[in-house]
Structures are given as structure tokens and as C-alpha cells.
Design an enzyme around this catalytic site. Structure first.
Site, mmCIF file in Angstrom:
data_model
loop_
_atom_site.group_PDB
_atom_site.id
_atom_site.type_symbol
_atom_site.label_atom_id
_atom_site.label_comp_id
_atom_site.label_asym_id
_atom_site.label_seq_id
_atom_site.Cartn_x
_atom_site.Cartn_y
_atom_site.Cartn_z
ATOM 1 N N GLY A 121 0.821 -1.209 0.000
ATOM 2 C CA GLY A 121 0.000 0.000 0.000
ATOM 3 C C GLY A 121 0.857 1.262 0.000
ATOM 4 O O GLY A 121 2.091 1.183 -0.022
ATOM 5 N N GLY A 122 0.205 2.405 0.023
ATOM 6 C CA GLY A 122 0.911 3.686 -0.043
ATOM 7 C C GLY A 122 1.905 3.856 1.088
ATOM 8 O O GLY A 122 3.094 4.144 0.860
ATOM 9 N N GLN B 141 -14.541 10.424 13.670
ATOM 10 C CA GLN B 141 -14.800 11.088 12.380
ATOM 11 C C GLN B 141 -16.187 10.709 11.880
ATOM 12 O O GLN B 141 -16.605 9.545 12.020
ATOM 13 C CB GLN B 141 -13.716 10.688 11.358
ATOM 14 C CG GLN B 141 -13.776 11.450 10.051
ATOM 15 C CD GLN B 141 -13.770 12.965 10.251
ATOM 16 O OE1 GLN B 141 -14.831 13.573 10.374
ATOM 17 N NE2 GLN B 141 -12.580 13.557 10.312
ATOM 18 N N PHE B 142 -16.880 11.671 11.328
ATOM 19 C CA PHE B 142 -18.209 11.448 10.745
ATOM 20 C C PHE B 142 -18.135 10.279 9.751
ATOM 21 O O PHE B 142 -17.281 10.279 8.872
ATOM 22 C CB PHE B 142 -18.657 12.742 10.046
ATOM 23 C CG PHE B 142 -20.099 12.741 9.629
ATOM 24 C CD1 PHE B 142 -21.081 13.264 10.468
ATOM 25 C CD2 PHE B 142 -20.481 12.216 8.401
ATOM 26 C CE1 PHE B 142 -22.409 13.268 10.082
ATOM 27 C CE2 PHE B 142 -21.807 12.220 8.011
ATOM 28 C CZ PHE B 142 -22.778 12.743 8.853
ATOM 29 N N GLY B 143 -19.015 9.321 9.906
ATOM 30 C CA GLY B 143 -19.056 8.197 8.962
ATOM 31 C C GLY B 143 -18.032 7.115 9.247
ATOM 32 O O GLY B 143 -17.849 6.212 8.430
ATOM 33 N N TYR C 179 -14.199 2.481 11.758
ATOM 34 C CA TYR C 179 -12.755 2.733 11.618
ATOM 35 C C TYR C 179 -12.183 3.365 12.896
ATOM 36 O O TYR C 179 -11.128 2.950 13.388
ATOM 37 C CB TYR C 179 -12.555 3.655 10.420
ATOM 38 C CG TYR C 179 -11.121 3.960 10.044
ATOM 39 C CD1 TYR C 179 -10.335 3.017 9.387
ATOM 40 C CD2 TYR C 179 -10.568 5.212 10.304
ATOM 41 C CE1 TYR C 179 -9.027 3.320 9.007
ATOM 42 C CE2 TYR C 179 -9.267 5.517 9.926
ATOM 43 C CZ TYR C 179 -8.496 4.566 9.278
ATOM 44 O OH TYR C 179 -7.203 4.866 8.897
HETATM 45 P P1 NAP Z 1 -3.549 1.645 1.326
HETATM 46 O O1 NAP Z 1 -2.685 2.217 0.279
HETATM 47 O O2 NAP Z 1 -4.946 1.261 0.993
HETATM 48 O O3 NAP Z 1 -2.761 0.404 1.967
HETATM 49 C C1 NAP Z 1 -3.371 -0.528 2.820
HETATM 50 C C2 NAP Z 1 -2.981 -1.905 2.332
HETATM 51 O O4 NAP Z 1 -3.565 -2.895 3.203
HETATM 52 C C3 NAP Z 1 -3.496 -2.171 0.925
HETATM 53 O O5 NAP Z 1 -2.477 -2.692 0.100
HETATM 54 C C4 NAP Z 1 -4.592 -3.193 1.163
HETATM 55 O O6 NAP Z 1 -4.830 -4.069 0.090
HETATM 56 C C5 NAP Z 1 -4.011 -3.939 2.358
HETATM 57 N N1 NAP Z 1 -5.016 -4.805 2.973
HETATM 58 C C6 NAP Z 1 -6.362 -4.644 3.012
HETATM 59 N N2 NAP Z 1 -6.934 -5.701 3.590
HETATM 60 C C7 NAP Z 1 -5.937 -6.563 3.912
HETATM 61 C C8 NAP Z 1 -5.906 -7.853 4.492
HETATM 62 N N3 NAP Z 1 -7.026 -8.485 4.882
HETATM 63 N N4 NAP Z 1 -4.706 -8.474 4.664
HETATM 64 C C9 NAP Z 1 -3.574 -7.873 4.259
HETATM 65 N N5 NAP Z 1 -3.541 -6.648 3.694
HETATM 66 C C10 NAP Z 1 -4.708 -6.006 3.522
HETATM 67 O O7 NAP Z 1 -3.676 2.617 2.569
HETATM 68 P P2 NAP Z 1 -2.547 3.495 3.276
HETATM 69 O O8 NAP Z 1 -2.963 4.891 3.129
HETATM 70 O O9 NAP Z 1 -1.197 3.040 2.882
HETATM 71 O O10 NAP Z 1 -2.819 3.087 4.792
HETATM 72 C C11 NAP Z 1 -1.942 2.265 5.552
HETATM 73 C C12 NAP Z 1 -2.397 2.264 7.012
HETATM 74 O O11 NAP Z 1 -2.349 3.608 7.498
HETATM 75 C C13 NAP Z 1 -3.830 1.804 7.205
HETATM 76 O O12 NAP Z 1 -3.905 1.035 8.380
HETATM 77 C C14 NAP Z 1 -4.613 3.088 7.360
HETATM 78 O O13 NAP Z 1 -5.769 2.909 8.128
HETATM 79 C C15 NAP Z 1 -3.583 3.952 8.061
HETATM 80 N N6 NAP Z 1 -3.804 5.385 7.903
HETATM 81 C C16 NAP Z 1 -3.723 5.962 6.663
HETATM 82 C C17 NAP Z 1 -3.928 7.327 6.560
HETATM 83 C C18 NAP Z 1 -3.839 8.047 5.240
HETATM 84 O O14 NAP Z 1 -4.123 9.254 5.231
HETATM 85 N N7 NAP Z 1 -3.461 7.409 4.156
HETATM 86 C C19 NAP Z 1 -4.215 8.082 7.691
HETATM 87 C C20 NAP Z 1 -4.293 7.469 8.911
HETATM 88 C C21 NAP Z 1 -4.062 6.100 9.009
HETATM 89 P P3 NAP Z 1 -6.030 -3.697 -0.952
HETATM 90 O O15 NAP Z 1 -5.648 -2.404 -1.580
HETATM 91 O O16 NAP Z 1 -6.056 -4.858 -1.890
HETATM 92 O O17 NAP Z 1 -7.280 -3.578 -0.114
#
Ligand code: NAP
Length: 249
Positions: A14-15, A149-151, A155
Site C-alpha cells: 500500500g501507499g 470522524q463522521f461516517g 474505523y
Molecule cells: P492503502 O494504500 O490502501 O494500503 C493498505 C494496504 O492494506 C493495501 O495494500 C490493502 O490491500 C491492504 N489490505 C487490506 N486488507 C488486507 C488484508 N485483509 N490483509 C492484508 N492486507 C490487507 O492505505 P494506506 O494509506 O497506505 O494506509 C496504511 C495504514 O495507514 C492503514 O492502516 C490506514 O488505516 C492507516 N492510515 C492511513 C492514513 C492516510 O491518510 N493514508 C491516515 C491514517 C491512518 P487492498 O488495496 O487490496 O485492499
């Protein structure tokens, strides 16, 4: 200088996960990027971005919601590659709906990926880390777990719960050379936030004192800091990385 170790990064393609893998690899660690293998486009992008470090970062398929599979896979990987000393749990999903409309499925899916998974991973890895007297665990929580957060009742509950898990586990691990911490990112520019409607994104950026969304590297640097051998007096902490969006003490 930290020892070279084996790190497991969930949500590794992921990102945030990809940036974390790259940073840990730059520091000399070997990295397993564990993620779903359902999205060929995401996997191709990951391989493209990590090509130069392909000898130290390898993708492995893992569904963190599957308790038994986690145990089997982690056991097999440790037998093959050696002990996993660092766990960065970044797998996470959103399924936003107001509570009045939220389906049981949306509730359960988010709790399974964002919270149950921490148990599935740590239940297996922590006893082994205890035997070796070393471990670094970092859970990626969220500012929305701090503020709500709303909605996002699902999460926010999962992410707040994740830090409760972190604090309790930190106490259990403190005498065993293992630190357990959470990072609470604010809004970071990844696919997760690019899915937010443009006008809402603009309002979010306007509310961030630093005046921009975070970059994945902002989180990766914080992970690297917490995973260093020298960071052994920081445990049970929640580190906000949010551009000043939410301040508290
Ligand atoms: P992302 O790009 O969607 O990366 C999350 C990764 O987790 C994706 O590759 C996703 O795969 C994978 N995933 C989903 N379900 C899974 C499962 N059952 N087993 C293994 N992997 C799984 O999101 P991100 O922005 O990098 O977020 C990473 C973490 O940071 C998350 O926990 C998110 O809640 C947290 N976070 C992000 C932000 C933000 O602004 N980006 C802010 C606060 C917290 P798929 O794409 O195939 O679903």
C-alpha cells in the site's frame, strides 16, 4: 547503529507500506511486504517502486484477517528466512457509512482488518520475540481514532482499539526487550485519501496547520525511528504525525 534484522510490514504494497518497506531496507534490514495479492495493478506498482531494492524486499501474500493462515505463514517464513524481529502493522481499510446506514458487514470487515489482525500477528510473533529478548512492534493507527470522524464509527473504534492493544501489550513486553508503539497519521497522500471527494480533500488540507497532506515518507521515517535498537525506552506511545491537525497532551 541498528543491527540488520528481518522486518514484516503488513499492508506492505500500500501507499504507506511501500514507503515503510523502502525506508527499512535503506537502513539495512530485510523486509517481507505482506499484503493481499488481489490487485495486480498495486502489485505491479510495488515491484516497480522497489525494483532497486528487490534483493532485500520481497512480497508475500497474506490475509491478516485469517488467524490460522497468519500462524501457518509466519511460521513458514521464519523457518525459511529467520526470526522476524520487527513488525509494522499497516494493513487497514475503510468502509465509511454513517451509523444509521452502516451494515454489519462494513462493521465486521473494518474491525477484522484493522483490529483483529493485530491479535493474529502478535499472538504468534510476541512469544518468539520474548524468547529472543528483542522486538519492535509498530501499529499504524489514525488521527481519526483519536478524534472520531463522521461516517467512521467502525474505523475510529478499530484504530482507537488498536492503541489500547498497543498500551496493554507494551506493559506485557516491557521487561523482554520488546517495544510496542502506535503511530497516528493524519491525512497522508495515498490511494486511501485520494478516494476522498475533491472538495472534502480541499477542506481537509485547509484544516492542517502545516498546509499540506502528509507524505508516506513522513510516516516511514517515524517507523524507522521507533524500530531502531536505540529506541528501547519508548514503548506504549502513540506518536502523532499529522501536520498539527490534532494537538493534545
Ligand atoms: P492503502 O494504500 O490502501 O494500503 C493498505 C494496504 O492494506 C493495501 O495494500 C490493502 O490491500 C491492504 N489490505 C487490506 N486488507 C488486507 C488484508 N485483509 N490483509 C492484508 N492486507 C490487507 O492505505 P494506506 O494509506 O497506505 O494506509 C496504511 C495504514 O495507514 C492503514 O492502516 C490506514 O488505516 C492507516 N492510515 C492511513 C492514513 C492516510 O491518510 N493514508 C491516515 C491514517 C491512518 P487492498 O488495496 O487490496 O485492499
Amino acid at each position: 547503529m541498528s543491527t540488520s534484522r528481518l522486518a514484516l510490514v503488513t499492508g506492505g504494497i500500500g501507499g504507506l507500506g511501500t514507503a515503510i518497506c523502502l525506508r527499512l531496507s535503506e537502513l539495512g534490514h530485510r523486509v517481507i511486504a505482506a499484503d493481499l495479492d488481489a490487485r495486480a495493478d498495486a502489485l505491479a506498482r510495488f515491484h516497480e517502486r522497489t525494483r532497486a531494492q528487490a534483493t532485500s524486499i520481497q512480497f508475500r501474500a497474506l490475509d491478516v484477517t485469517d488467524h490460522d493462515r497468519c500462524r501457518e505463514q509466519l511460521t513458514a517464513w521464519e523457518e525459511e528466512l529467520g526470526p522476524i524481529d520487527i513488525l509494522v502493522h499497516a494493513a487497514g481499510i475503510t468502509r465509511d457509512q454513517t451509523l444509521r446506514k452502516m451494515t454489519l458487514e462494513a462493521w465486521r470487515e473494518v474491525l477484522a482488518v484493522d483490529l483483529d489482525s493485530a491479535f493474529h500477528l502478535c499472538r504468534h510473533l510476541v512469544p518468539r520475540m520474548m524468547e529472543r529478548g528483542f522486538g519492535r512492534i509498530v501499529h499504524i493507527s489514525s488521527v481519526n481514532g483519536q478524534t472520531g470522524q463522521f461516517g467512521q464509527t467502525n474505523y475510529a473504534a478499530a484504530k482507537a482499539g488498536l492503541h489500547g492493544f498497543t498500551m496493554s501489550l507494551a506493559r506485557e513486553c516491557a521487561r523482554h526487550g520488546i517495544t510496542v508503539n502506535s503511530i497516528a497519521p493524519g491525512y497522508i497522500d495515498t490511494d486511501m485519501t485520494r478516494a476522498i471527494r475533491e472538495d472534502i480533500r480541499e477542506r481537509i488540507v485547509a484544516s492542517i496547520p502545516v498546509g499540506r497532506m502528509g507524505r508516506p515518507e513522513d510516516i516511514a521515517r517515524t517507523v524507522a525511528f521507533l524500530c531502531a535498537d536505540e529506541a528501547d525506552f519508548i514503548t506504549g506511545a502513540l506518536i502523532p504525525v499529522n501536520g498539527g491537525q490534532f494537538m493534545s497532551f
